[in-house]
Design an enzyme around this catalytic site. Structure first.
Site, PDB file in Angstrom:
ATOM      1  N   GLY A  75      35.105  44.878  37.508  1.00  0.00           N
ATOM      2  CA  GLY A  75      36.213  44.629  36.607  1.00  0.00           C
ATOM      3  C   GLY A  75      37.499  44.272  37.318  1.00  0.00           C
ATOM      4  O   GLY A  75      38.259  43.415  36.853  1.00  0.00           O
ATOM      5  N   THR A  76      37.769  44.893  38.448  1.00  0.00           N
ATOM      6  CA  THR A  76      39.019  44.620  39.155  1.00  0.00           C
ATOM      7  C   THR A  76      39.083  43.179  39.631  1.00  0.00           C
ATOM      8  O   THR A  76      40.113  42.501  39.475  1.00  0.00           O
ATOM      9  CB  THR A  76      39.188  45.587  40.346  1.00  0.00           C
ATOM     10  OG1 THR A  76      39.301  46.924  39.848  1.00  0.00           O
ATOM     11  CG2 THR A  76      40.429  45.246  41.154  1.00  0.00           C
TER      12      THR A  76
ATOM     13  N   ASN B 216      41.760  52.625  28.402  1.00  0.00           N
ATOM     14  CA  ASN B 216      40.872  53.456  29.207  1.00  0.00           C
ATOM     15  C   ASN B 216      41.289  54.919  29.230  1.00  0.00           C
ATOM     16  O   ASN B 216      40.472  55.791  29.532  1.00  0.00           O
ATOM     17  CB  ASN B 216      40.802  52.933  30.647  1.00  0.00           C
ATOM     18  CG  ASN B 216      42.174  52.838  31.288  1.00  0.00           C
ATOM     19  OD1 ASN B 216      43.009  52.038  30.850  1.00  0.00           O
ATOM     20  ND2 ASN B 216      42.430  53.635  32.304  1.00  0.00           N
TER      21      ASN B 216
ATOM     22  N   GLN C 139      36.247  48.902  28.717  1.00  0.00           N
ATOM     23  CA  GLN C 139      35.925  50.105  27.950  1.00  0.00           C
ATOM     24  C   GLN C 139      35.271  49.782  26.613  1.00  0.00           C
ATOM     25  O   GLN C 139      34.595  50.633  26.028  1.00  0.00           O
ATOM     26  CB  GLN C 139      37.192  50.933  27.716  1.00  0.00           C
ATOM     27  CG  GLN C 139      37.826  51.486  28.973  1.00  0.00           C
ATOM     28  CD  GLN C 139      36.973  52.529  29.664  1.00  0.00           C
ATOM     29  OE1 GLN C 139      36.177  53.217  29.036  1.00  0.00           O
ATOM     30  NE2 GLN C 139      37.134  52.668  30.978  1.00  0.00           N
TER      31      GLN C 139
ATOM     32  N   GLY D 296      29.929  46.622  35.184  1.00  0.00           N
ATOM     33  CA  GLY D 296      28.605  47.211  35.065  1.00  0.00           C
ATOM     34  C   GLY D 296      28.584  48.711  34.925  1.00  0.00           C
ATOM     35  O   GLY D 296      27.886  49.259  34.072  1.00  0.00           O
ATOM     36  N   HIS D 297      29.355  49.417  35.745  1.00  0.00           N
ATOM     37  CA  HIS D 297      29.184  50.871  35.803  1.00  0.00           C
ATOM     38  C   HIS D 297      29.837  51.607  34.644  1.00  0.00           C
ATOM     39  O   HIS D 297      29.714  52.822  34.533  1.00  0.00           O
ATOM     40  CB  HIS D 297      29.693  51.420  37.143  1.00  0.00           C
ATOM     41  CG  HIS D 297      31.176  51.414  37.309  1.00  0.00           C
ATOM     42  ND1 HIS D 297      31.917  52.562  37.277  1.00  0.00           N
ATOM     43  CD2 HIS D 297      32.053  50.407  37.510  1.00  0.00           C
ATOM     44  CE1 HIS D 297      33.195  52.266  37.472  1.00  0.00           C
ATOM     45  NE2 HIS D 297      33.305  50.967  37.611  1.00  0.00           N
TER      46      HIS D 297
ATOM     47  N   THR E 124      28.108  35.127  47.891  1.00  0.00           N
ATOM     48  CA  THR E 124      26.673  35.223  47.631  1.00  0.00           C
ATOM     49  C   THR E 124      26.423  36.175  46.471  1.00  0.00           C
ATOM     50  O   THR E 124      26.930  37.297  46.446  1.00  0.00           O
ATOM     51  CB  THR E 124      25.940  35.735  48.882  1.00  0.00           C
ATOM     52  OG1 THR E 124      26.178  34.827  49.962  1.00  0.00           O
ATOM     53  CG2 THR E 124      24.443  35.836  48.623  1.00  0.00           C
TER      54      THR E 124
ATOM     55  N   CYS F  77      40.998  55.374  39.020  1.00  0.00           N
ATOM     56  CA  CYS F  77      41.679  54.641  40.085  1.00  0.00           C
ATOM     57  C   CYS F  77      42.994  55.302  40.482  1.00  0.00           C
ATOM     58  O   CYS F  77      43.529  55.024  41.546  1.00  0.00           O
ATOM     59  CB  CYS F  77      41.944  53.198  39.640  1.00  0.00           C
ATOM     60  SG  CYS F  77      40.442  52.286  39.214  1.00  0.00           S
TER      61      CYS F  77
END
Length: 409
Positions: free
Chosen positions: A72-73, A155, A183, A204-205, A241, A351
């Protein structure tokens, strides 16, 4: 794997879904760079492109609009910096005052080093940007606005923004609109096409996928300037990659979370409301932050936008979010006392954990600094159960009492 007694920090990261683990494990047994032309490379490329199609289908986007990132960042940085650079000499960047630091910090960096003029849009006491606030900010000088970024759901306090309305206002003036939906995806119905957003961030997480992978949904015809340069693997706007196993896990998580979103939302809403009621009973002077309507009512809409048929947000608060201020407590002290009893939660964004300062979100909502420092976030997810709530309530009163005594000493 041994689970904590009560894991109530799904907004920071949620345990991986079995479907995501299976998808990743299968790819770990293979070799091949997705950019290579030989058979192994083509097999890896097929995994990437099928994952792209899966994510697009789940989120109402075209496969060509899915740009894979490391999370996300990175996606937020690409949207904020890239769209600002692409729209120069326009200098104004409008963002809400309650954004995640992944949006706030790149915006302030643009102001410090690139000549941008950052305007923080005020929010109401629930943390919501009202459409008339955005409209007034734009209309002061529409031609000077480079881009707008307003998160889909907060969030920290879980407040849902009227993204459809806000995006429509931006489009009335031809301004690109980005939303951080990290979120929201998996907790709320999210359709990129129907939202009207030009760029949308997911990670993803936060939805049961792996760490270190995410995506920026980027509308066709919108080309932000690259933040990092190299092979140009993703539409020439993102180089690097591609991590085929992580992308496969991300796609599996998105498909599963979105596929079960409606039933999971009902379950978590009921569990969240129970948690809130029981915390209020256990600590009578506790303050609930964020939208207080726990029945899933829609956020306020501008009448003129309702007449235009713009779909409202589906709920006023994220189904898994409960955020409280505990008078007389320091949030960090209370967190550690709960952690010692097997209850894992947070003071806000992971964070910013360990940083002794009031939450910028609560301050923007009008909270006093002491209340902003004495707050905790409890967030639920796919592994959450009533036993988690039972454990919290079992240990919370004594932890609050001890934290208050420590604050007086």
């Amino acid at each position: 794997m041994t689970r904590p007694s009560a894991y109530l920090d799904h907004a920071a990261t949620t345990p991986m879904l079995p479907e995501a683990i299976e998808a990743m494990t299968e790819q770990f047994q293979r070799v091949g760079n997705p950019s290579s032309l030989h058979a192994a490379g083509r097999r890896s490329r097929r995994v990437v492109e099928e994952s792209r199609e899966t994510i697009a289908d789940a989120l109402g986007a075209r496969p060509s609009e899915v740009v894979f990132t490391s999370g996300g960042t990175e996606a937020d940085n690409l949207a904020i910096k890239g769209l600002y650079w692409a729209r120069r000499p326009r200098r104004r960047v409008l963002i809400s005052s309650v954004e995640h630091h992944a949006v706030l910090d790149p915006a302030h960096w643009l102001a410090d080093s690139q000549g941008a003029e950052i305007e923080l849009l005020p929010v109401d006491e629930h943390g919501r940007v009202h459409p008339e606030t955005l409209r007034a900010a734009i209309e002061r000088d529409p031609d000077s606005v480079a881009m707008i970024s307003i998160m889909w759901a907060n969030n920290e306090v879980g407040t849902v923004q009227p993204v459809h309305v806000l995006a429509a206002i931006a489009h009335d003036h031809g301004i690109p609109f980005h939303t951080d939906a990290v979120q929201a995806v998996g907790q709320l119905p999210v359709s990129f096409a129907e939202s009207g957003a030009d760029a949308l961030t997911l990670s993803g997480h936060k939805i049961g996928g792996p760490m270190g992978v995410g995506a920026l949904l980027l509308a066709r015809g919108l080309t932000p300037v690259s933040v990092q340069h190299g092979g140009g693997q993703e539409r020439d706007v993102r180089s690097g990659t591609l991590d085929a196993p992580a992308i496969a896990g991300l796609a599996a998580a998105v498909a599963t979370a979105v596929g079960h979103q409606e039933e999971q939302s009902r379950r978590l809403t009921a569990l969240r409301d129970e948690l809130i009621a029981r915390v209020r009973q256990a600590v009578p002077d506790v303050i609930l932050n964020g939208d207080p309507d726990l029945r899933g009512a829609s956020p306020p809409q501008a009448p003129q936008d309702e007449r235009r048929g713009i779909a409202p947000a589906s709920s006023a608060r994220l189904p898994g979010n409960a955020h409280f201020s505990f008078p007389g407590c320091e949030g960090d002290a209370l967190l550690m006392l709960l952690d010692a009893k097997g209850v894992e939660c947070s003071t806000g964004s992971a964070c910013s954990a360990g940083v002794s300062q009031p939450s910028h979100v609560l301050l923007a909502m009008g909270a006093e600094p002491a209340a902003a420092r004495g707050s905790l976030r409890f967030t639920l997810g796919h592994t959450s159960t009533r036993e988690d709530v039972d454990r919290l309530i079992e240990v919370l009163p004594a932890a609050v009492e001890r934290a208050r005594r420590a604050g007086l000493s």
